[in-house]
Scaffold this motif. Sequence first.
Motif, mmCIF file in Angstrom:
data_model
loop_
_atom_site.group_PDB
_atom_site.id
_atom_site.type_symbol
_atom_site.label_atom_id
_atom_site.label_comp_id
_atom_site.label_asym_id
_atom_site.label_seq_id
_atom_site.Cartn_x
_atom_site.Cartn_y
_atom_site.Cartn_z
ATOM 1 N N ILE A 1 0.843 -1.199 0.000
ATOM 2 C CA ILE A 1 0.000 0.000 0.000
ATOM 3 C C ILE A 1 0.878 1.248 0.000
ATOM 4 O O ILE A 1 0.605 2.214 -0.717
ATOM 5 N N GLY A 2 1.940 1.253 0.791
ATOM 6 C CA GLY A 2 2.853 2.404 0.827
ATOM 7 C C GLY A 2 3.529 2.641 -0.509
ATOM 8 O O GLY A 2 3.667 3.785 -0.951
ATOM 9 N N ALA A 3 3.956 1.580 -1.167
ATOM 10 C CA ALA A 3 4.607 1.721 -2.469
ATOM 11 C C ALA A 3 3.632 2.282 -3.505
ATOM 12 O O ALA A 3 3.998 3.160 -4.302
ATOM 13 N N LEU A 4 2.396 1.804 -3.481
ATOM 14 C CA LEU A 4 1.399 2.325 -4.413
ATOM 15 C C LEU A 4 1.087 3.791 -4.129
ATOM 16 O O LEU A 4 0.906 4.588 -5.052
ATOM 17 N N HIS A 5 1.045 4.149 -2.858
ATOM 18 C CA HIS A 5 0.804 5.546 -2.490
ATOM 19 C C HIS A 5 1.942 6.435 -2.973
ATOM 20 O O HIS A 5 1.705 7.528 -3.515
ATOM 21 N N ASP A 6 3.167 5.992 -2.798
ATOM 22 C CA ASP A 6 4.325 6.761 -3.269
ATOM 23 C C ASP A 6 4.290 6.954 -4.779
ATOM 24 O O ASP A 6 4.608 8.034 -5.286
ATOM 25 N N ARG A 7 3.911 5.908 -5.508
ATOM 26 C CA ARG A 7 3.818 6.031 -6.967
ATOM 27 C C ARG A 7 2.765 7.055 -7.370
ATOM 28 O O ARG A 7 2.952 7.829 -8.296
ATOM 29 N N GLN B 1 1.427 12.500 -9.353
ATOM 30 C CA GLN B 1 0.771 13.790 -9.173
ATOM 31 C C GLN B 1 1.783 14.932 -9.199
ATOM 32 O O GLN B 1 1.513 15.983 -9.797
ATOM 33 N N LEU B 2 2.941 14.743 -8.590
ATOM 34 C CA LEU B 2 3.970 15.777 -8.621
ATOM 35 C C LEU B 2 4.489 16.011 -10.028
ATOM 36 O O LEU B 2 4.714 17.150 -10.443
ATOM 37 N N ARG B 3 4.688 14.918 -10.767
ATOM 38 C CA ARG B 3 5.171 15.043 -12.138
ATOM 39 C C ARG B 3 4.149 15.784 -13.005
ATOM 40 O O ARG B 3 4.491 16.669 -13.791
ATOM 41 N N GLU B 4 2.855 15.442 -12.847
ATOM 42 C CA GLU B 4 1.821 16.113 -13.628
ATOM 43 C C GLU B 4 1.714 17.586 -13.256
ATOM 44 O O GLU B 4 1.531 18.442 -14.118
#
Length: 71
Positions: free
Chosen positions: A28-34, A39-42
């Motif tokens: 769950i943490g890895a998916l949240h980080d992705r 979102q930051l990249r966009e």
Amino acid sequence: MNTTQLQALIGTLVVLGMLVLIALPAVIGALHDRRVDRQLREAAERQAAIDGPRPERRTSGSASRRFARTA
């Protein structure tokens, strides 16, 4: 299926269930980080589209060295 096989099946399912419970927070943490990275990249791409092209900064081969002032 006899008792020994049933106990082995139950034991295997318990171990797999415990493995899932232990690994689930990491997944769950890895998916949240992705998601946050996406979102930051966009957001950066949207900001770059609004600001227009930026002049390229020339970078030197070595990093600048800044030392903290001692009081």
